[in-house]
Design an enzyme around this catalytic site. Sequence first.
Site, PDB file in Angstrom:
ATOM      1  N   ASN A   9     -11.052   9.403  -3.975  1.00  0.00           N
ATOM      2  CA  ASN A   9     -12.329   9.967  -3.476  1.00  0.00           C
ATOM      3  C   ASN A   9     -12.265  11.493  -3.304  1.00  0.00           C
ATOM      4  O   ASN A   9     -11.515  11.982  -2.583  1.00  0.00           O
ATOM      5  CB  ASN A   9     -12.983   9.577  -2.062  1.00  0.00           C
ATOM      6  CG  ASN A   9     -14.256  10.243  -1.914  1.00  0.00           C
ATOM      7  OD1 ASN A   9     -14.861  10.906  -2.481  1.00  0.00           O
ATOM      8  ND2 ASN A   9     -14.703   9.961  -0.427  1.00  0.00           N
ATOM      9  N   LYS A  11     -14.170  13.850  -3.286  1.00  0.00           N
ATOM     10  CA  LYS A  11     -15.263  14.668  -2.543  1.00  0.00           C
ATOM     11  C   LYS A  11     -15.657  15.776  -3.256  1.00  0.00           C
ATOM     12  O   LYS A  11     -15.780  15.631  -4.370  1.00  0.00           O
ATOM     13  CB  LYS A  11     -14.539  14.961  -1.173  1.00  0.00           C
ATOM     14  CG  LYS A  11     -14.139  13.661  -0.360  1.00  0.00           C
ATOM     15  CD  LYS A  11     -13.838  13.607   1.155  1.00  0.00           C
ATOM     16  CE  LYS A  11     -13.140  12.356   1.530  1.00  0.00           C
ATOM     17  NZ  LYS A  11     -13.098  12.506   3.051  1.00  0.00           N
ATOM     18  N   HIS A  96     -20.533   6.146   2.390  1.00  0.00           N
ATOM     19  CA  HIS A  96     -19.411   6.759   2.698  1.00  0.00           C
ATOM     20  C   HIS A  96     -19.977   7.702   4.181  1.00  0.00           C
ATOM     21  O   HIS A  96     -21.007   8.009   4.337  1.00  0.00           O
ATOM     22  CB  HIS A  96     -18.873   7.885   1.733  1.00  0.00           C
ATOM     23  CG  HIS A  96     -17.695   8.207   2.276  1.00  0.00           C
ATOM     24  ND1 HIS A  96     -17.598   9.599   3.261  1.00  0.00           N
ATOM     25  CD2 HIS A  96     -16.297   8.034   2.178  1.00  0.00           C
ATOM     26  CE1 HIS A  96     -16.305   9.822   3.388  1.00  0.00           C
ATOM     27  NE2 HIS A  96     -15.689   8.849   2.709  1.00  0.00           N
ATOM     28  N   GLU A  98     -19.548  10.272   5.211  1.00  0.00           N
ATOM     29  CA  GLU A  98     -19.764  11.541   5.035  1.00  0.00           C
ATOM     30  C   GLU A  98     -21.249  11.696   4.831  1.00  0.00           C
ATOM     31  O   GLU A  98     -22.155  12.374   5.332  1.00  0.00           O
ATOM     32  CB  GLU A  98     -18.927  12.485   4.211  1.00  0.00           C
ATOM     33  CG  GLU A  98     -17.863  12.926   4.951  1.00  0.00           C
ATOM     34  CD  GLU A  98     -16.361  12.967   4.269  1.00  0.00           C
ATOM     35  OE1 GLU A  98     -16.751  13.208   2.813  1.00  0.00           O
ATOM     36  OE2 GLU A  98     -15.303  12.751   4.627  1.00  0.00           O
ATOM     37  N   GLU A 166     -13.585   2.144   6.611  1.00  0.00           N
ATOM     38  CA  GLU A 166     -13.103   3.539   6.781  1.00  0.00           C
ATOM     39  C   GLU A 166     -13.538   3.921   8.368  1.00  0.00           C
ATOM     40  O   GLU A 166     -14.674   4.252   8.457  1.00  0.00           O
ATOM     41  CB  GLU A 166     -13.589   4.368   6.134  1.00  0.00           C
ATOM     42  CG  GLU A 166     -13.130   4.338   4.421  1.00  0.00           C
ATOM     43  CD  GLU A 166     -13.444   5.686   3.682  1.00  0.00           C
ATOM     44  OE1 GLU A 166     -11.948   5.981   3.048  1.00  0.00           O
ATOM     45  OE2 GLU A 166     -14.137   6.045   3.607  1.00  0.00           O
ATOM     46  N   GLY A 172      -9.833  12.317   7.099  1.00  0.00           N
ATOM     47  CA  GLY A 172      -9.456  13.789   7.023  1.00  0.00           C
ATOM     48  C   GLY A 172      -8.977  14.060   8.442  1.00  0.00           C
ATOM     49  O   GLY A 172      -8.864  15.430   8.601  1.00  0.00           O
ATOM     50  N   SER A 208      -7.170   8.845   6.090  1.00  0.00           N
ATOM     51  CA  SER A 208      -5.828   9.509   6.247  1.00  0.00           C
ATOM     52  C   SER A 208      -4.595   8.797   5.656  1.00  0.00           C
ATOM     53  O   SER A 208      -3.619   8.765   6.160  1.00  0.00           O
ATOM     54  CB  SER A 208      -5.459   9.973   7.744  1.00  0.00           C
ATOM     55  OG  SER A 208      -6.367  10.825   8.205  1.00  0.00           O
ATOM     56  N   GLY A 229      -8.722  10.119   0.162  1.00  0.00           N
ATOM     57  CA  GLY A 229      -9.407  11.347   0.004  1.00  0.00           C
ATOM     58  C   GLY A 229      -8.379  12.482  -0.133  1.00  0.00           C
ATOM     59  O   GLY A 229      -7.934  12.410  -1.090  1.00  0.00           O
TER      60      GLY A 229
HETATM   61  P1  PGA Z   1      -9.002  11.128   3.750  1.00  0.00           P
HETATM   62  O1  PGA Z   1     -10.353  10.566   3.202  1.00  0.00           O
HETATM   63  O2  PGA Z   1      -8.155  10.147   3.087  1.00  0.00           O
HETATM   64  O3  PGA Z   1      -8.855  12.470   3.260  1.00  0.00           O
HETATM   65  O4  PGA Z   1      -8.946  10.770   5.129  1.00  0.00           O
HETATM   66  C1  PGA Z   1     -10.877   9.347   2.724  1.00  0.00           C
HETATM   67  C2  PGA Z   1     -12.136   9.023   2.562  1.00  0.00           C
HETATM   68  O5  PGA Z   1     -12.987   9.904   3.020  1.00  0.00           O
HETATM   69  O6  PGA Z   1     -12.476   8.220   1.715  1.00  0.00           O
END
Ligand code: PGA
Length: 247
Positions: A9, A11, A96, A98, A166, A172, A208, A229
């Site tokens: 992803n 983003k 997602h 976000e 998630e 993140g 993460s 991500g």
């Molecule tokens: P991250 O994001 O690996 O940076 O924690 C994962 C995601 O939001 O899909």
Amino acid sequence: MRALVFAANWKMNVGPSEAREYLAIFRHAYAPIPDRQVWFFPPAVSLEAVGEGLQHRDDLLAGAQDIHWEPKGAFTGAISGPLASQAGARAALIGHSERRHVFGETDEQTGKKVAAALAAGLHPVLCVGETLAQREAEQTMAVVTRQLEAALPEPGPISTLTIAYEPVWAIGTGRNATPKDAAEVHSGIRAWLKQRGTEGIKILYGGSVNLKNAAELLAQRELDGVLVGGASLDPAGWAELVRTAAA
Ligand code: PGA
């Protein structure tokens, strides 16, 4: 060998020309491995570039990070399932964290988006997960079940669907669920799906995930892959993660 999905992803990163360079490096660094799929979720403006960069390799796929639930119309700034599909998407992330927590997407909207993805022939990747406060209040499964119920209101088998678990507090932040905690939620999701008449759905873990912890997470048989991500933004590092995260 167990079939695994590694989903990247990106983003709000990697424009069209960067995506072309990224995929040239990635393709060179990563030769297909049986039963292993790599899915890329670029920003919408880079979908076509990614689609071209995959060069018809059937272990690689492009998807949209979000779609609107209507197929077309006056929705400035949004993209629909059919538009994403026209640009080369074969899958779409839905709900997602976000989208839910930064843009205020509701459970009801994720339900409409899953239906819209299926109608457009896109494979929905439904994201679910609890906040830290909800985990601490031991509401994880209640929250995840509520999100599943809202997004998949009709019982019965679904042929194309992937779930991504998630935990919001792990995205993140550099913190991630222990492999055992992740597996426990995956097994709860699987039980819910089974009771609704759907089996064989892949469940990815995200939050993460990186080169250091991916193998330990994937050692849990409940995990069918990862949604990544930050650690997917470097093509060589991502190729290494996909190559080495499972035996
Ligand atoms: P991250 O994001 O690996 O940076 O924690 C994962 C995601 O939001 O899909």
